[in-house]
Design a protein around this motif. Sequence first.
Motif, PDB file in Angstrom:
ATOM      1  N   GLU A   1      72.316  30.812  62.460  1.00  0.00           N
ATOM      2  CA  GLU A   1      73.146  30.381  61.311  1.00  0.00           C
ATOM      3  C   GLU A   1      72.324  29.961  60.173  1.00  0.00           C
ATOM      4  N   ARG A   2      71.046  29.611  60.004  1.00  0.00           N
ATOM      5  CA  ARG A   2      70.246  29.203  59.064  1.00  0.00           C
ATOM      6  C   ARG A   2      69.321  30.598  58.560  1.00  0.00           C
ATOM      7  N   ARG A   3      69.289  31.472  59.422  1.00  0.00           N
ATOM      8  CA  ARG A   3      68.541  32.696  59.132  1.00  0.00           C
ATOM      9  C   ARG A   3      69.853  33.549  58.173  1.00  0.00           C
ATOM     10  N   THR A   4      71.064  33.407  58.906  1.00  0.00           N
ATOM     11  CA  THR A   4      72.095  34.003  58.136  1.00  0.00           C
ATOM     12  C   THR A   4      72.211  33.593  56.676  1.00  0.00           C
ATOM     13  N   PHE A   5      72.159  31.998  56.566  1.00  0.00           N
ATOM     14  CA  PHE A   5      72.218  31.776  55.263  1.00  0.00           C
ATOM     15  C   PHE A   5      71.068  32.079  54.499  1.00  0.00           C
ATOM     16  N   LEU A   6      69.878  32.203  54.755  1.00  0.00           N
ATOM     17  CA  LEU A   6      68.640  32.634  54.071  1.00  0.00           C
ATOM     18  C   LEU A   6      68.993  34.030  53.698  1.00  0.00           C
ATOM     19  N   VAL A   7      69.316  34.923  54.406  1.00  0.00           N
ATOM     20  CA  VAL A   7      69.632  36.335  54.247  1.00  0.00           C
ATOM     21  C   VAL A   7      70.739  36.373  52.980  1.00  0.00           C
ATOM     22  N   GLU A   8      71.872  35.580  53.256  1.00  0.00           N
ATOM     23  CA  GLU A   8      73.160  35.707  52.235  1.00  0.00           C
ATOM     24  C   GLU A   8      72.555  35.212  50.855  1.00  0.00           C
ATOM     25  N   ARG A   9      71.504  34.347  50.789  1.00  0.00           N
ATOM     26  CA  ARG A   9      71.032  34.016  49.474  1.00  0.00           C
ATOM     27  C   ARG A   9      69.808  35.000  49.180  1.00  0.00           C
ATOM     28  N   GLN A  10      69.499  35.878  49.830  1.00  0.00           N
ATOM     29  CA  GLN A  10      68.261  36.755  49.629  1.00  0.00           C
ATOM     30  C   GLN A  10      67.101  35.851  49.591  1.00  0.00           C
ATOM     31  N   CYS A  11      67.100  34.554  50.294  1.00  0.00           N
ATOM     32  CA  CYS A  11      66.038  33.876  50.253  1.00  0.00           C
ATOM     33  C   CYS A  11      65.105  34.028  51.640  1.00  0.00           C
ATOM     34  N   ASP A  12      65.209  34.911  52.237  1.00  0.00           N
ATOM     35  CA  ASP A  12      64.408  35.136  53.446  1.00  0.00           C
ATOM     36  C   ASP A  12      63.187  36.037  53.007  1.00  0.00           C
ATOM     37  N   THR A  13      62.850  35.979  51.720  1.00  0.00           N
ATOM     38  CA  THR A  13      61.754  36.783  51.190  1.00  0.00           C
ATOM     39  C   THR A  13      61.194  35.749  50.213  1.00  0.00           C
TER      40      THR A  13
ATOM     41  N   LEU B   1      63.379  25.943  61.109  1.00  0.00           N
ATOM     42  CA  LEU B   1      62.882  27.159  61.689  1.00  0.00           C
ATOM     43  C   LEU B   1      61.361  26.818  62.166  1.00  0.00           C
ATOM     44  N   GLN B   2      60.927  26.010  61.347  1.00  0.00           N
ATOM     45  CA  GLN B   2      59.310  25.490  61.565  1.00  0.00           C
ATOM     46  C   GLN B   2      59.237  24.841  63.016  1.00  0.00           C
ATOM     47  N   GLN B   3      60.390  24.009  63.193  1.00  0.00           N
ATOM     48  CA  GLN B   3      60.461  23.245  64.353  1.00  0.00           C
ATOM     49  C   GLN B   3      60.673  24.246  65.463  1.00  0.00           C
ATOM     50  N   GLN B   4      61.108  25.421  65.341  1.00  0.00           N
ATOM     51  CA  GLN B   4      61.546  26.114  66.387  1.00  0.00           C
ATOM     52  C   GLN B   4      60.821  27.402  66.774  1.00  0.00           C
ATOM     53  N   GLN B   5      59.622  27.286  66.098  1.00  0.00           N
ATOM     54  CA  GLN B   5      58.624  28.461  66.248  1.00  0.00           C
ATOM     55  C   GLN B   5      58.334  29.222  67.586  1.00  0.00           C
ATOM     56  N   HIS B   6      58.739  28.427  68.523  1.00  0.00           N
ATOM     57  CA  HIS B   6      58.426  28.921  70.075  1.00  0.00           C
ATOM     58  C   HIS B   6      59.596  29.993  70.280  1.00  0.00           C
ATOM     59  N   PHE B   7      60.527  30.137  69.635  1.00  0.00           N
ATOM     60  CA  PHE B   7      61.452  31.148  69.938  1.00  0.00           C
ATOM     61  C   PHE B   7      61.203  32.501  69.266  1.00  0.00           C
ATOM     62  N   ILE B   8      60.138  32.455  68.165  1.00  0.00           N
ATOM     63  CA  ILE B   8      60.107  33.651  67.384  1.00  0.00           C
ATOM     64  C   ILE B   8      58.642  34.294  67.650  1.00  0.00           C
ATOM     65  N   ASN B   9      58.673  35.671  67.002  1.00  0.00           N
ATOM     66  CA  ASN B   9      57.295  36.406  67.246  1.00  0.00           C
ATOM     67  C   ASN B   9      56.230  35.819  65.996  1.00  0.00           C
ATOM     68  N   THR B  10      54.952  36.135  66.426  1.00  0.00           N
ATOM     69  CA  THR B  10      53.797  35.685  65.392  1.00  0.00           C
ATOM     70  C   THR B  10      54.157  36.133  63.889  1.00  0.00           C
ATOM     71  N   GLY B  11      54.520  37.456  63.841  1.00  0.00           N
ATOM     72  CA  GLY B  11      54.632  38.022  62.383  1.00  0.00           C
ATOM     73  C   GLY B  11      55.640  37.086  61.931  1.00  0.00           C
ATOM     74  N   GLN B  12      57.003  36.992  62.340  1.00  0.00           N
ATOM     75  CA  GLN B  12      58.100  36.416  61.843  1.00  0.00           C
ATOM     76  C   GLN B  12      57.587  34.917  61.461  1.00  0.00           C
ATOM     77  N   LYS B  13      56.722  34.131  62.329  1.00  0.00           N
ATOM     78  CA  LYS B  13      56.584  32.822  62.207  1.00  0.00           C
ATOM     79  C   LYS B  13      55.592  32.622  60.985  1.00  0.00           C
ATOM     80  N   THR B  14      54.625  33.525  60.671  1.00  0.00           N
ATOM     81  CA  THR B  14      53.935  33.673  59.614  1.00  0.00           C
ATOM     82  C   THR B  14      54.457  33.664  58.263  1.00  0.00           C
ATOM     83  N   LYS B  15      55.519  34.731  58.364  1.00  0.00           N
ATOM     84  CA  LYS B  15      56.462  34.916  57.181  1.00  0.00           C
ATOM     85  C   LYS B  15      56.973  33.588  56.746  1.00  0.00           C
ATOM     86  N   GLU B  16      57.683  33.077  57.788  1.00  0.00           N
ATOM     87  CA  GLU B  16      58.394  31.961  57.587  1.00  0.00           C
ATOM     88  C   GLU B  16      57.639  30.797  57.258  1.00  0.00           C
TER      89      GLU B  16
END
Length: 1542
Positions: free
Chosen positions: A1290-1302, A1326-1341
């Motif tokens: 849900e939160r990533r969708t929000f960020l994409v929709e607002r073009q704030c995933d970059t 998302l910082q609190q759920q970093q164990h669910f994501i890969n390293t590259g995405q973790k660094t970017k976020e």
Amino acid sequence: MSQSTPNIKKWTTEDVHQWLIGEVKVQLSCADRFSEEDVSGDCLYSFEKEDILDLGIKHGPAVKISRYLRCLKEGTNYQAQFPAYVAQWSKEQVCQWLLQHVIVYRKYADRLKAEEVSGDCLVCFSKQDLQALEIKGGPSVKILKELKDLNSKPEPVLQPDPEDNTDLQDLNDVSVTPKPNVSQHLATKKSDSMNQPELNTVPDKSSLSSKNFSSKAKEQQEEQMSRPQALGARPKERVETEPQLISKNIIQDHLDHLISSDFEKFKFRLQSYKKSNQKPIPKGKLNDKNRIGVAELMTDHYGSKEALCIFKDVLEEIDQLDLASRFGKTLAESQLNLERSSKEVLQKEGDQGYKLKNLLTCGGNSLDCYDRFVVVVNRTSPKQVQYLQFLTKLKLFCVLDFDPNSAAPGGLCHSYRESRVANLHTPSQYQEPLMSVIKNLNLYKQTSWVFCNGRHDLDDSDNKELDYKNWLRKSCKDVEQLVLFICNPEVLLRGRSLIIFLLLSPVNNEKDPVLDTYKSFLKTTEEESIISICASEKIFENWRELIHGKCESVIDSRSIYELSLSEICGTIMSLGPFVQSSGKLLPSSDASAVVLKQKDEDSLTFLDILCLNQCENTYDEKGQEFKDLRIKVEEDFYRGGTVKWWNFYFCDKDTEKPFVKRDKYEQVKKMIRSQLKDSNNVCVVLSLFHDPGCGGTTLAMHVMWDLRKEFRCAVLKDKALEKANLPDTVEQVITLMKLESPKLTPVLLLLDDSKETESPYALVSSIYNAAVEESFDKTAPNCKVVILNCVRSHSPKQQYQCNVKHSQFLTNKLTLDEQNEFEKKLKDLKETHEKPHNFYSFMIMKNNFDNEYIFKIVRDTLENFNFSTKEARLFAYLALINTFVEKSEISLSLCEDFLGLKMIHWQEDSVFERMKPYSNFVITEIVEDWGEYKGLRILHHSIASASLKELERICHLKLSDITMEMLHCDLFFRDGVVKDRFMLSIQKMLIERQKRKNDRAEREPFSSLIDRINQDEGRQMVQEIFVKASTRFEKSASIPQALARYLYLKHSDYAEALTWAEKAKNIKENPYTFDTIGQIQKSNLKSNMDREKHEMSHNPEDLDENLKIADKAIRAFKCAQTLANKEDEPVDKALDDESDDYPKKSYTVYGYVRVLEVAFMVLEVLGKLPFFETSDPMKKKYLKSFLIKAIPITSVYKEDNEVNNRYTEVIRDHEHFLINLKTEVKETFDLLNDYYTYIKQDHSGYDSKNRWVVGDLFPKYIDLFCTTQVEIQKERQTKANLNVKIEIEERRTFLVERQCDTFAGILQHLDRPPEVEKITECYAFLQQQQHFINTGQKTKETINYILSLILLYLLKPNSKYVKSYDFLTSLLSKTLQDLRQGYPFPDPYYLFLLLFWPSPTQQNADIVSYVRAIRRSSLKHPTLLFRRSTVALLFLGKEEGLKRLVSKPQLDKDFKNVKQPALAQLWRNGDIFKEKAIIDQLQRVSGTIEQREVFANYGKLKIPVRPAYIASIRTGFSTEKVSFFLGFAIDGPLAYDIQYET
């Protein structure tokens, strides 16, 4: 001697000789030739005409001999079929008859004269004989017909031929001989009566050439008067003096060139001529006079000398300018004789002075007779140099100097350069392509001083003087090439330049480079264009001997040798145009004035300076010459020529007849003056938008004229704003501000007809930076440069409304007050001009641009238009090119070539005379753009346009007919400077598209011409034109590209369009040619989709075809974008580098945008398939799952039928293309987001349009690929055990929709506090759920999270999500420790600069390494971004911690009352940093500049910083202390408003 056939063969050589002399009556030398070749009777019997010619006999006698021989063989006597007087004509009289009565080209008459065709030879000629002399069939038939008609006509009167050089030479001989005594008189009369036949002719000039000129002329006059005249009436006896006789003959000869209507005009003007002290000739005396009578009447009434002056005046008044010019040149030789014949004794020195004046001025009083002078000079002594100052007065093109000491002190070149600018060259520098030489050597703008045999002021062996043998081997070829260059008619037009051999030391023998140079000139130009000026008579005698011996040329009549150098200098300096007696003045501080030195003016090559005392003290304003100048200048302007400063000067002198001012005059003047008081800008652009032909340029120049006491004024010349010339232009503007004064003086520049809207602003920026470098006090009122940008526009009012404060507009509609002013002006003009109603440009404005008036004058002029004639075709070409191409013309020399005038002799006719009556609509102007030549154009745009309509009405002549005729003319497409410019005009006419009204970005689909032809005649004709044009412009990609565009846009013929687009790409691979291919494929895909939608039909074959087309389109757009990214600033300025789709340098992100458009078209196609229908949520989900590679196409649920199976096969064939589509689309969105965030926009409208397209497509992406809130809620209910993952989604969708995933997307929210808080909350989760994501995405976020926290602190510091400064630095430090400066993007390093930038109390030594890291990572980022200027969105303020970061939106809040375009301009040119609101908020940083690199200094810490404006760095690599404001850009820190401490 018997004449029977058998007896011929028995003739001896003596018999043949006797027959030729006694019977055939040939010259003795001719008969002797037969004897020399042992031609006896039996040989003669076998002779044909060709055999006689082989003996070296001229064609005339050969024809006569062969005709007599043929009669001899037939046993008959030759009987002429023509009047007996014809056989008595000399070859000169035959020539006169051909020119005056048969009216043939001079080249034909001259050919017959050269071949010794006298009257007795001419009567023997057949058609074949004439054609053997290269006389065309038409003229040959005409000559024989006119010859036959003499049997039934009176004997023709033959006039002297003014072009007979022998006549002029003879006149010179006569003038230096005393009058004969009585015995000589009688002897001459007796001799003449024995040898001359009695012909009914006016005395020929050749008959005046004996030493007994006076008595012989009188005798022939008496004999002429005593004989019965051909016209029957016996004239009254007259007694003529020698001057009267010569004057009468010259006037009569030139009157014969006037057609009947012009002759009547001449008499009309003559009877009202009031410039003489004598009363005008009464009308009654002139009415019944023929040309001879008028000539006699003028010489009787005014006297011989004044009659000649009046004759020239009247010719000019009736627009016979070319005839008046030729008259002047004839006078150059003959007037000397008039002066001499009126006195018994005349000093030789006086004669030579008068001769020098005539040679330089063509019989006038001004050096303006010639456009340019070329001087060849040999070794000079220092004593001579003081007398050679006259060279500074001549309009020198170049000097060929053979004195190696000339550039050293005491030398001629050194002396010249003390007062004028001369560039020092060698002959080898003239070996490059013509246009390169003109540009590189600054030809036409400054004198080229060419050292042809060494330079001793340069200390190297390559510049040593060579002896003749070595010069011949090493330098001669280069000098010959130099001469070829000079004599090229594309460089100096024939007859408009004079070559002067200035011999100051002896040329003693043939082994002298100066003699070789003379011979080189003789090979490439007419001998009449070369004169010699010798320092002594002895030098001349040696020179004459060498020339005669080596060139078989007599140079006496074109040489000056009896005058001292002092007398030569004095004579030339006394000639006009005169330099202002007080010198040219410029306004200076405190209402003072300074002198503008000639050398300073020479150096300002890109500025046409308007002086304080412009036009003053250059003429005797009470004299006739000044009055004539006024009439001429006013006539040229009111007919349609460009306004000159003289026009305003004349009106200022005559206050009762002021210059007409348009109503906007006062507003423009006020707008300019306000800049001195109300503006703090060093340089500002003010625009005057105007309809073409409504007087915009005239208004701008008028305002400048009236402000010349307040500003130093100058007009920017052509090419001044080209990128390569911009530094020189800026330097010259700054020089003008400072010239001759310790204080600065404001400058007003006029930029006329500027199309490049960015060009003035590039100049503004450069001038500002130059002012910084010069350390000007930019707040001083005198430190101002105002640029008045005069812009042609088809919607001037709309453009004005976009920038009301800094612009004005002018339309082609007059107010009532303006109409009244024009009515008054017409009354004024009637008092001083004979036919002001023919001043069409003025009358068009006076009639308020009334179309009925325009069409009436066009109808009247083109009434008998005949397109089959060259004159009419040339007019049609001008009408076409002037209608569809702004500022276009055809060079006068090219017109002469087209009309064949140069083949005859350019003085024999002129373009204006040949083009009558169309010449009333034509005017010439100097074109400086390509090396200064005269161009021909139609007076007014509306006349050109109306002429095309009239030609179609009366001649059914379509635009396509004229265009195709032009394209078929080989002459227009040969190599040459002026032809190149005309070719470019033709190309522009075919491809240049106009901007649409009220649209900054869009242009019309085709050029105006192509659009009109398409409307009138359709595809076939348009295609024929483009196909023909492609053969003419073989190296131009623009023509096939334009045809491809036409075919796919207008006729949807995609296959043919692709063929031509590929041809364009093969000619030149650039972003535009690839883009055209992509556009065709895209349009084809769109057409297919529209057809399928309309027909409601879909099938697998269509899908396969559409996917293939889409794939090709995307590949083409990617290639276009790749090429655009790789391109540096274009070096080649050719028109070919521009696309017909985009202007130069505008292809920034078009390729990416087009890729998105095609990709979404593909998604739309897929969404219509039975199993992917987007209207069905489940099928839409299948489509999404397939595109994100979640399921293969075979796993997609669908009905099992043949059609679906075939669809599946097609999709599998294109699966690689399709499953990469989503990733490509998202990456493209992100890249474009970076571009619009980080890069300085071009403000042209193109970026805005692209941004709108991208913004329209992004919601479609969200709709297809992002999970909706409804779907998320549904998942929560059905998958409770996956709630955390659903929350993450849900939160990533929000960020994409607002073009704030970059990173860039977050920075775009600097002015949106609520959204930034939500963004921060999402990243915190998302910082609190970093164990669910890969390293590259973790660094970017994590990086994005830190940025969002910084922005949240700046925008909403009390938010519950705000973190402390220590938290941010700790988190960033940990992240950077993991990355170890190896991250490929600049984002984390940008954060380091924001958080760890030093302060006076805190420093971080790692800052330098991270500045380097951000620069390295920027290089890895897409080239698109970092070949362009980046902008700072955050600046360094005066607070501590995070509070010291100030955002650009925060700074903008202090300028709420400033309109957006004005605010954008303040940021663009850097003037925003002069505002107090900015200065109060930002911290000025101390630093240094070393080796042109900027550093911010904090104690011992030196941090590299890039200047925001590179031009703000001084040249010279000086180490200086500076201060500046600091901004943070994505590629590193930027220094704004750099100020030098010293």
